[in-house]
Design a protein around this motif. Structure first.
Motif: not given
Ligand code: SAM
Ligand code: TMP
Ligand code: ZN
Length: 414
Positions: A120-125, A134-156
């Motif tokens: 998503l970094g490329t899509i965001a850029a 994605d439920p893995s909050r530590r990992a998604t913090e890195t995504a957010e730092a790269a400008g990606v919008r995240v919902r910390v959750d399980f998709f269902d």
């Protein structure tokens, strides 16, 4: 946070309720990425890792599935961006999707399992409207730092309904190495059917059962891989939610995967490759018990050969170190009984894994700098799917006489 739905079949096949025949038993196994503090004394979670095939819908699945929350939580340690090859792969995927599915006016993309934002970094850029789930909050913090919008959750299905209400329909739902990791598959597909725009597509990549069986990749079986997909089973799965498999592309990722494209039934003509792959799967007897029994025999042979080799090397006074504290290595080490007596430690570049020990067999994990300090005689490559990248990075190891041990499709030294 998690909303694991209760509307899936409760007996038999988790997709259709049919009879599941067991065909492979890997015994007692821990959570594959539950790396532990060496001083930890709390009991580890173990489960029975066995795989079976549904006699009705052909879905290959684990008989006992570990609840998602035990595997995927704030501190889930896997980071997609640890591999240069995968960074290039996902940048390429994103560019292709931007030029195709996301080329219309104000497109909206959702990714299931975005992890650290590698795709998503490329899509965001590119300034395209998107949301990672994605439920893995530590990992998604890195995504957010790269400008990606995240919902910390399980998709269902419930998450999909909320996303639809808040953001409108998705032109693209993308996922890599995640859909097969979700026990509640029916809910995911109903969610995709809810969220997709009329001409939207659900594109997902996952390891291919055909490649796993061909190459005796028994270590692709671990807790997170709740299902091993094939064209036949994915086609049946999609049809249950009013969707249709319209594309299937074999890709050389993680030892062999397929990128599936699913659309609303009748919305797009299925590509000719689907009939070809279905015919190939039939010819190969991909879902037949004999084929699966041959796989089990190869897996048992690998265990015997690998343990013999490691014992002989240690008896001859050689040092052996593991490379890549992969989820796959949990299956190998626990199934084969490989502890620190046979493999001194495992190198891994993921900071969150270093200083801990591997689940079950408790091999210490050290940073890659420990590899050369001093070099061992042999390195057991657990991250064989990154062989080219790792061997290139560690070329000095071979140059000074070191040897790599690989164990699939059979035990060999290079
Ligand atoms: N897509 C990345 C890749 O291919 O490298 C990450 C793959 S990683 C093996 C699986 C990811 O899926 C994890 O980050 C995990 O937290 C996430 N995940 C697991 N279940 C999920 C669910 N129900 N919805 C969204 N993400 C999920
Ligand atoms: P994976 O096979 O599930 O992608 O995991 C690969 C593991 O190997 C991950 O923990 C990171 C590690 N790794 C290294 O230590 N060095 C490398 O150069 C690469 C590509 C991966
Ligand atoms: Zn079934």
């Amino acid at each position: 946070m998690s909303r694991v739905t209760g509307d899936e079949p409760t007996t038999g096949c988790r997709v259709c309720g049919g009879t599941v025949e067991q065909w492979c038993d890997l015994g007692r196994q821990p959570i594959s990425q539950d790396f532990r503090d060496p001083a930890a004394t709390d009991p580890e979670y173990f489960f029975h890792l066995a795989v079976g095939v549904c006699l009705s819908c052909a879905m290959v699945q684990q008989l006992e599935q570990v609840p998602s929350e035990l595997m995927f939580h704030a501190d889930y340690p896997y980071r997609s961006s640890g591999s240069e090859f995968m960074r290039r792969h996902f940048a390429g995927v994103a560019r292709r999707l931007l030029a195709t599915e996301l080329a219309g006016p104000d497109p909206f993309a959702v990714e299931i399992g975005c992890n650290d934002g590698i795709m998503l970094g490329t899509i965001a850029a590119a300034g395209v409207r998107h949301l990672g789930v994605d439920p893995s909050r530590r990992a998604t913090e890195t995504a957010e730092a790269a400008g990606v919008r995240v919902r910390v959750d399980f998709f269902d299905e419930a998450t999909a309904r909320e996303i639809l209400a808040a953001e409108g329909p998705a032109d693209l739902i993308y996922s890599a190495n995640t859909v097969s990791h979700i026990p509640f598959l029916g809910s995911v597909f109903r969610g995709a059917a809810t969220l997709l725009a009329p001409d939207g597509v659900f594109v997902f990549e996952d390891r291919y059962l055909g490649d796993i069986l061909d190459n005796a990749y028994f270590d692709q079986i671990y807790d997170e891989h709740c299902y091993l997909f094939a064209v036949r089973s994915v086609q049946a799965l999609a049809a249950r939610s009013g969707l249709e498999l319209v594309g299937a592309e074999r890709i050389p990722v993680h030892g062999g995967s397929i990128r599936y494209t699913v659309a609303r039934a009748g919305a797009r003509p299925p590509g000719p490759e689907i009939a070809e792959l279905l015919a190939w799967e039939r010819e190969q007897g991909l879902h037949r018990p004999e084929r699966l029994r041959r796989f089990t025999a190869r897996m048992e042979q690998i265990r015997a050969d690998l343990v013999d080799l490691l014992r002989d090397l240690r008896a001859a006074g050689h040092r052996v170190v593991g490379y890549g504290a992969t989820a796959k290595s949990a299956t190998v080490t626990n199934y084969c009984g490989i502890g620190p007596d046979l493999v001194e430690f495992v190198c891994d570049s993921t900071p969150g894994k270093q200083g801990l020990v591997t689940p079950g067999m408790h091999l210490p994990i050290r940073p890659p700098e420990s590899f050369a300090d001093p070099y061992p005689d042999y390195a057991l490559l657990f991250a064989w799917n990154h062989a080219e990248e790792i061997m290139a990075k560690e070329h000095a190891f071979r140059e000074q006489g070191g040897k790599w041990i690989l164990y699939v499709p059979k035990v060999h030294i290079v």
